[in-house]
Design a protein around this motif. Structure first.
Motif, mmCIF file in Angstrom:
data_model
loop_
_atom_site.group_PDB
_atom_site.id
_atom_site.type_symbol
_atom_site.label_atom_id
_atom_site.label_comp_id
_atom_site.label_asym_id
_atom_site.label_seq_id
_atom_site.Cartn_x
_atom_site.Cartn_y
_atom_site.Cartn_z
ATOM 1 N N LEU A 205 3.656 0.194 10.203
ATOM 2 C CA LEU A 205 1.736 -0.376 10.075
ATOM 3 C C LEU A 205 1.743 -0.888 11.563
ATOM 4 O O LEU A 205 1.903 -1.144 11.985
ATOM 5 C CB LEU A 205 1.264 -1.349 9.112
ATOM 6 C CG LEU A 205 -0.619 -1.093 9.136
ATOM 7 C CD1 LEU A 205 -0.787 -0.666 8.461
ATOM 8 C CD2 LEU A 205 -0.709 -3.000 8.017
ATOM 9 N N TRP A 210 -3.036 3.300 10.487
ATOM 10 C CA TRP A 210 -3.854 2.256 9.372
ATOM 11 C C TRP A 210 -4.292 3.415 9.261
ATOM 12 O O TRP A 210 -5.498 4.202 9.836
ATOM 13 C CB TRP A 210 -5.106 1.249 10.115
ATOM 14 C CG TRP A 210 -5.685 0.276 9.025
ATOM 15 C CD1 TRP A 210 -5.584 0.015 8.600
ATOM 16 C CD2 TRP A 210 -6.603 1.035 8.935
ATOM 17 N NE1 TRP A 210 -6.434 -0.812 7.660
ATOM 18 C CE2 TRP A 210 -7.429 -0.164 8.682
ATOM 19 C CE3 TRP A 210 -7.448 1.748 9.422
ATOM 20 C CZ2 TRP A 210 -9.138 0.581 7.795
ATOM 21 C CZ3 TRP A 210 -9.034 2.194 9.292
ATOM 22 C CH2 TRP A 210 -9.819 0.948 7.891
ATOM 23 N N HIS A 211 -4.776 3.501 7.565
ATOM 24 C CA HIS A 211 -5.624 4.790 6.860
ATOM 25 C C HIS A 211 -5.087 5.861 7.290
ATOM 26 O O HIS A 211 -5.910 6.814 7.646
ATOM 27 C CB HIS A 211 -7.209 4.585 7.104
ATOM 28 C CG HIS A 211 -7.180 3.459 6.266
ATOM 29 N ND1 HIS A 211 -8.849 3.375 5.769
ATOM 30 C CD2 HIS A 211 -6.941 2.391 4.972
ATOM 31 C CE1 HIS A 211 -8.712 2.197 5.260
ATOM 32 N NE2 HIS A 211 -8.065 1.709 4.373
ATOM 33 N N ARG A 231 3.919 0.980 3.716
ATOM 34 C CA ARG A 231 2.897 -0.273 3.739
ATOM 35 C C ARG A 231 0.950 -0.034 3.557
ATOM 36 O O ARG A 231 0.935 1.178 4.112
ATOM 37 C CB ARG A 231 2.000 -1.185 5.180
ATOM 38 C CG ARG A 231 3.356 -2.082 5.884
ATOM 39 C CD ARG A 231 3.821 -3.329 5.123
ATOM 40 N NE ARG A 231 5.236 -3.526 5.496
ATOM 41 C CZ ARG A 231 6.383 -3.482 4.838
ATOM 42 N NH1 ARG A 231 6.696 -2.624 4.199
ATOM 43 N NH2 ARG A 231 7.298 -4.472 5.286
ATOM 44 N N GLY A 232 0.487 -0.211 2.286
ATOM 45 C CA GLY A 232 -0.629 0.045 1.801
ATOM 46 C C GLY A 232 -1.712 0.726 2.396
ATOM 47 O O GLY A 232 -2.549 1.117 1.735
ATOM 48 N N ALA A 233 -1.483 -0.212 3.984
ATOM 49 C CA ALA A 233 -3.087 0.220 4.346
ATOM 50 C C ALA A 233 -2.201 1.480 5.255
ATOM 51 O O ALA A 233 -3.747 2.228 6.170
ATOM 52 C CB ALA A 233 -3.561 -1.168 5.451
ATOM 53 N N ASP A 236 -5.301 5.518 2.964
ATOM 54 C CA ASP A 236 -6.989 4.830 2.817
ATOM 55 C C ASP A 236 -7.114 5.261 1.138
ATOM 56 O O ASP A 236 -7.447 5.545 0.421
ATOM 57 C CB ASP A 236 -8.457 5.617 2.943
ATOM 58 C CG ASP A 236 -9.811 5.494 2.932
ATOM 59 O OD1 ASP A 236 -9.367 3.901 2.062
ATOM 60 O OD2 ASP A 236 -10.812 5.689 3.375
ATOM 61 N N GLU A 237 -6.835 3.671 0.583
ATOM 62 C CA GLU A 237 -6.634 3.479 -0.984
ATOM 63 C C GLU A 237 -7.878 3.894 -2.176
ATOM 64 O O GLU A 237 -7.326 4.844 -3.222
ATOM 65 C CB GLU A 237 -5.796 2.193 -1.226
ATOM 66 C CG GLU A 237 -4.881 2.061 -2.119
ATOM 67 C CD GLU A 237 -4.454 0.408 -2.453
ATOM 68 O OE1 GLU A 237 -5.171 -0.583 -3.558
ATOM 69 O OE2 GLU A 237 -3.755 0.537 -1.839
ATOM 70 N N GLU A 258 -3.097 -1.930 0.131
ATOM 71 C CA GLU A 258 -3.508 -2.896 1.199
ATOM 72 C C GLU A 258 -3.903 -4.348 0.849
ATOM 73 O O GLU A 258 -3.953 -4.612 1.686
ATOM 74 C CB GLU A 258 -5.151 -1.830 1.189
ATOM 75 C CG GLU A 258 -5.150 -0.779 1.346
ATOM 76 C CD GLU A 258 -6.144 -0.172 1.878
ATOM 77 O OE1 GLU A 258 -6.274 -0.863 3.265
ATOM 78 O OE2 GLU A 258 -7.036 0.908 1.461
ATOM 79 N N ARG A 259 -3.826 -4.820 -0.531
ATOM 80 C CA ARG A 259 -3.977 -6.641 -1.411
ATOM 81 C C ARG A 259 -3.271 -5.669 -2.148
ATOM 82 O O ARG A 259 -2.434 -5.386 -2.623
ATOM 83 C CB ARG A 259 -5.146 -6.136 -1.494
ATOM 84 C CG ARG A 259 -5.901 -6.371 -0.297
ATOM 85 C CD ARG A 259 -7.429 -7.077 -0.883
ATOM 86 N NE ARG A 259 -8.891 -7.035 0.762
ATOM 87 C CZ ARG A 259 -9.457 -7.881 0.220
ATOM 88 N NH1 ARG A 259 -9.739 -8.636 -0.815
ATOM 89 N NH2 ARG A 259 -10.162 -8.181 1.381
#
Length: 316
Positions: A205, A210-211, A231-233, A236-237, A258-259
């Protein structure tokens, strides 16, 4: 960055969530160190002020950790300390030397096999006491696209090639790496995804990533099954439910969000086409966590720049 002159730090603060015993492991090998090993939630501002070095996977909630002289990250990615955190540019940030590729490769292969062998369907049938034979899908011969061709991506590629898949990489540079069949730059995303059964995210990330998987790229995913171990980010979840509903993705196995922890209110939890795991695809081992730190410590004591130093600007 930290001064290249010899430095002999002694006060080591360890966040040992999931790595209980790391403190004892280190002191057994370096009894001259004073180690304070605590659960992340128990680390106070006073603990951070006491420390000369912090070792852990995530930063504490309290204290001036951003101004520590040295932080050693024991996870596969360093974004928890570096990505949009305000970390001082003078902080030496080092990373683990552990190779997570084989472990994460097994995770991704297991998730793909769970789909092709229809394990969720059979679990539901067993719970309902129903006997319903169905055809499975062959994994061999399918096309896999991995975003990120570093050590983690390479481990994933080896796992899928071992069962007869073709594996193609996407990276910032597009430079060829073994064991990928091909590697292309990210701007070739849509072309490389054409015909892919699996889309696996394994990149760090950074501001660039990012996204990375935004709505436009999700629309171009051609119905691939998504596996996210990056990574979640990187995704764009918020667009994922739409991507699944529209068939841009045929399903998703998500290990990162993302969180974290994922909110109980997330619309992803109840979906039958989503498999959720709690960020466990590549867990650090105690010997692995210790090895990179002890090697870097010896280099710092010798007045050398550690080989495992992270470039702040690059993000890895």
């Amino acid at each position: 960055m930290a001064s290249p002159s010899p430095w002999f730090p002694k006060r080591i603060l360890i966040s040992h969530n999931l790595h209980e015993g790391l403190g004892e492991f280190l002191t057994a090998r370096r009894p001259d160190l004073t180690v304070r090993a605590l659960a992340l939630a128990d680390i106070s501002a006073a603990d951070v002020e006491w420390a000369e070095v912090m070792v852990g996977f995530r930063p504490p909630r309290e204290g001036a950790w951003r101004d520590l002289r040295w932080i050693h990250c024991i996870g596969a990615g360093v974004d928890a300390f570096l990505f949009r955190t305000g970390l001082s540019p003078n902080t030496l940030l080092t990373r683990t030397s552990e190779d997570f590729g084989p472990q994460i490769g097994e995770y991704c292969l297991a998730r793909a096999l769970a789909v092709t062998q229809r394990l969720r369907l059979h679990d539901a049938d067993q719970a309902a006491r129903e006997w319903r034979p169905t055809h499975s899908e062959r994994l061999a011969g399918t096309r896999v696209v991995v975003v990120g061709t570093g050590s983690v991506g390479q481990g994933i590629a080896r796992a899928f090639r071992a069962v007869g898949c073709s594996v193609h990489g996407l990276s910032r540079s597009g430079n060829r790496h073994e064991p990928f069949d091909t590697v292309e730059p990210l701007d070739r995303f849509a072309a490389v995804l054409d015909g892919a059964r699996w889309l696996i995210l394994a990149c760090p990330l950074t501001e660039e990533s990012w996204h990375l998987l935004d709505r436009s790229k999700l629309e171009a995913a051609s119905g691939a099954y998504l596996i996210n171990v990056a990574r979640g980010a990187v995704i764009d979840e918020s667009v994922l439910p739409l991507a699944l509903d529209q068939g841009w993705l045929s399903g998703a196995a998500l290990d990162v969000f993302e969180r974290e922890p994922l909110s109980p209110d997330s619309p992803l939890w109840p979906r039958r086409d989503v498999t959720i795991s709690p960020h466990i695809s590549g867990l650090t081992t105690i010997p692995g966590a210790a090895a990179g730190f002890l090697t870097s410590l010896a280099e710092v004591e010798a007045g050398c720049r550690p080989e495992l130093t992270v470039e702040h600007q690059r993000g890895y």
